[in-house]
Design an enzyme around this catalytic site. Structure first.
Site, PDB file in Angstrom:
ATOM      1  CG  PHE A   1       8.163   9.813   9.867  1.00 24.06           C
ATOM      2  CD1 PHE A   1       6.718   9.029  10.103  1.00 24.06           C
ATOM      3  CD2 PHE A   1       8.521  10.451  10.946  1.00 24.06           C
ATOM      4  CE1 PHE A   1       5.966   9.487  11.335  1.00 24.06           C
ATOM      5  CE2 PHE A   1       7.877  10.669  12.110  1.00 24.06           C
ATOM      6  CZ  PHE A   1       6.472  10.053  12.248  1.00 24.06           C
TER       7      PHE A   1
ATOM      8  CD  GLU B   1       7.551  -5.167  10.346  1.00 19.03           C
ATOM      9  OE1 GLU B   1       6.652  -4.486   9.358  1.00 19.03           O
ATOM     10  OE2 GLU B   1       8.405  -5.854  10.146  1.00 19.03           O
TER      11      GLU B   1
ATOM     12  CG  ASP C   1       6.848   2.555   5.976  1.00 19.16           C
ATOM     13  OD1 ASP C   1       7.056   3.121   7.098  1.00 19.16           O
ATOM     14  OD2 ASP C   1       7.793   1.412   5.788  1.00 19.16           O
TER      15      ASP C   1
ATOM     16  N   GLY D   1      16.056  12.775   5.704  1.00 16.82           N
ATOM     17  CA  GLY D   1      17.432  12.401   4.712  1.00 16.82           C
ATOM     18  C   GLY D   1      17.038  12.108   3.402  1.00 16.82           C
ATOM     19  CE  LYS D   2      22.198  10.417   0.385  1.00 15.89           C
ATOM     20  NZ  LYS D   2      23.315   9.259   0.480  1.00 15.89           N
ATOM     21  CE1 TYR D   3      15.554   5.892   4.327  1.00 16.53           C
ATOM     22  CE2 TYR D   3      13.257   4.964   3.579  1.00 16.53           C
ATOM     23  CZ  TYR D   3      14.585   4.927   3.948  1.00 16.53           C
ATOM     24  OH  TYR D   3      14.905   3.448   4.143  1.00 16.53           O
TER      25      TYR D   3
END
Ligand SMILES: *[C@@H]1O[C@H](CO)[C@@H](O)[C@H](O)[C@H]1NC(C)=O
Length: 322
Positions: free
Chosen positions: A89, A271, A179, A92-94
Site C-alpha cells: 500500500f 495490528e 508494509d 500519498g507520500k508513501y
C-alpha cells in the site's frame, strides 16, 4: 574312523560358515550404526539454534536462520510452480518507498518463484518503473486517498479482502501483505510459506506479555486481557494461503467496522485486530524478527541475518496527519 573324520570336517565347515556369517552381521550393523551416527551428527550441527525457540507451544515452526535446509524446502516448492501474490500500500507520500522495496524484493524475495505484486496507490503515475525478473509481474490498483493515516490503515483489510476475492483466490497459491516503508536486505524464500503466517514484532521479541501493546479496553473488538496472548505480531507482514488470509482480513474488517460503529479505534488499528485474530486462530508458521526488523534497532546476537526491515522515516513529513 574314516566316517568320524568326515563328520568332523563337515562340522568344522559348518561352524566356520556360521562364525563367518555372525562376524559379517556384527560388522554390517556396526557400519550402518556408524553411518546413521554420522548422519545424525551432521543434521544436528547443521540445523540447530539452541539460543532461540524454533517452535511455538502449538508446534508451529518459528523460522530462524540455520534452523532450516533451503535445498530440501526448494525441492518441495519448486516443482509445484507456485505463484506468490504480494501486496503493498503506497498512498500519498508513501509512493516514495516503492522503488527501494520493489528493487530489493527483486534481489531477495522469493527469487526463482512466480511473484505477482499488487500496488495500491492514489498516485498511479508516480509508481516507479522497476525491472522485473522472469515470471514476475506488477499490477497497479488505483485507490482513493485519505486524510488520516489511521484511516488508510483501517481500510487496508477491506482492500485486501476484495483483491483476494476478485483475483488472488484463483490466480495465486500464497499471498503476502507487506508494509511498503521497508526494504529487503537478505534472502526471503519458500521457508516462509505456510497456511497462515505471522511475524514476531522486533520491538516486543523477548519482552514479557504484559508489555505487549495489545488493545486493553474491553469495549473494542480487539481487546485482549492481560493474562492472555502468545506473542506480539507485527502488522507489517501477513501471509498464507489466499483462503486463510481471506478469512483473516474479513474477520478483522468486520471487527474494525463494529469498533467504528461504537466509536472506538483500537490502539494500533489493524495490528491490534490482527493480534486478536492470531490469538484465536494460531498461525501455522511464525516468522522470526529476521523477517521484520527495524533499521533503528541494534542487532542482538540471535539476529544472524536481517531479511526485511522497516526503514527510518520522518513520520511528520510523510503522514497526512500526526
Ligand atoms: C506455471 O504456472 C503458470 C501460471 O500459473 C503457467 O502459465 C505456466 O505454464 C506454468 N508452468 C509450468 C511449467 O507448468
Amino acid at each position: 574312523m574314516g566316517n568320524f573324520t568326515m563328520r568332523l570336517r563337515q562340522n568344522v565347515f559348518l561352524i566356520s560358515l556360521i562364525a563367518g556369517l555372525l562376524l559379517w552381521l556384527v560388522y554390517f550393523s556396526y557400519a550402518s550404526t556408524r553411518l546413521r551416527l554420522v548422519y545424525f551428527s551432521y543434521a544436528s550441527t547443521r540445523l540447530s539454534r539452541p539460543d532461540v525457540s524454533t517452535t511455538t507451544k502449538w508446534l508451529a515452526p518459528i523460522v530462524w536462520e540455520d534452523a532450516f535446509d533451503l535445498t530440501v524446502i526448494d525441492n518441495i516448492y519448486k516443482p509445484q510452480n507456485i505463484t506468490v501474490a504480494t501486496t503493498f500500500f503506497a498512498l500519498g507520500k508513501y509512493v516514495r518507498f516503492l522503488k527501494d522495496v520493489l528493487e530489493s524484493a527483486e534481489q531477495h524475495f522469493m527469487v526463482g518463484y512466480r511473484v505477482h505484486y499488487y500496488v495500491f496507490t492514489d498516485l498511479p503515475d508516480e509508481v516507479p518503473t522497476v525491472t522485473l525478473g522472469e515470471g514476475r509481474q506488477l499490477t497497479v490498483i488505483k485507490t482513493s486517498s485519505s486524510n488520516r493515516w489511521q484511516e488508510i490503515s483501517l481500510r487496508r483489510m477491506e482492500m485486501i479482502e476484495k483483491l483476494i476475492e476478485d483475483e488472488v483466490i484463483n490466480k495465486a497459491d500464497y499471498i503476502f501483505c507487506l508494509d511498503v516503508d521497508s526494504k529487503f536486505y537478505a534472502h526471503w524464500g519458500a521457508e516462509s510459506l505456510g497456511d497462515l503466517v505471522g511475524v514476531l514484532h522486533a520491538w516486543f521479541f523477548g519482552t514479557s506479555r504484559d508489555q505487549f501493546t495489545y488493545e486493553r479496553r474491553p469495549e473494542s473488538q480487539a481487546y485482549i486481557p492481560f493474562n492472555e496472548g502468545d506473542y506480539y505480531y507485527g502488522g507489517a507482514v501477513i501471509g498464507g494461503r489466499p483462503d486463510k488470509v481471506l478469512k483473516l482480513v474479513k474477520t478483522c474488517r468486520m471487527n474494525l467496522d463494529v469498533d467504528r460503529a461504537n466509536k472506538i479505534e483500537a490502539v494500533w488499528q489493524e495490528e491490534s485486530h490482527l493480534n486478536k485474530y492470531f490469538l484465536y486462530n494460531k498461525p501455522t508458521k511464525v516468522l522470526s524478527p529476521e523477517y521484520l526488523w527495524d533499521d533503528r534497532k541494534g542487532k542482538p546476537s540471535f539476529m544472524k541475518v536481517v531479511r526485511f526491515s522497516q526503514v527510518e522515516k520522518n513520520y511528520a513529513e510523510i503522514r497526512p496527519n500526526p
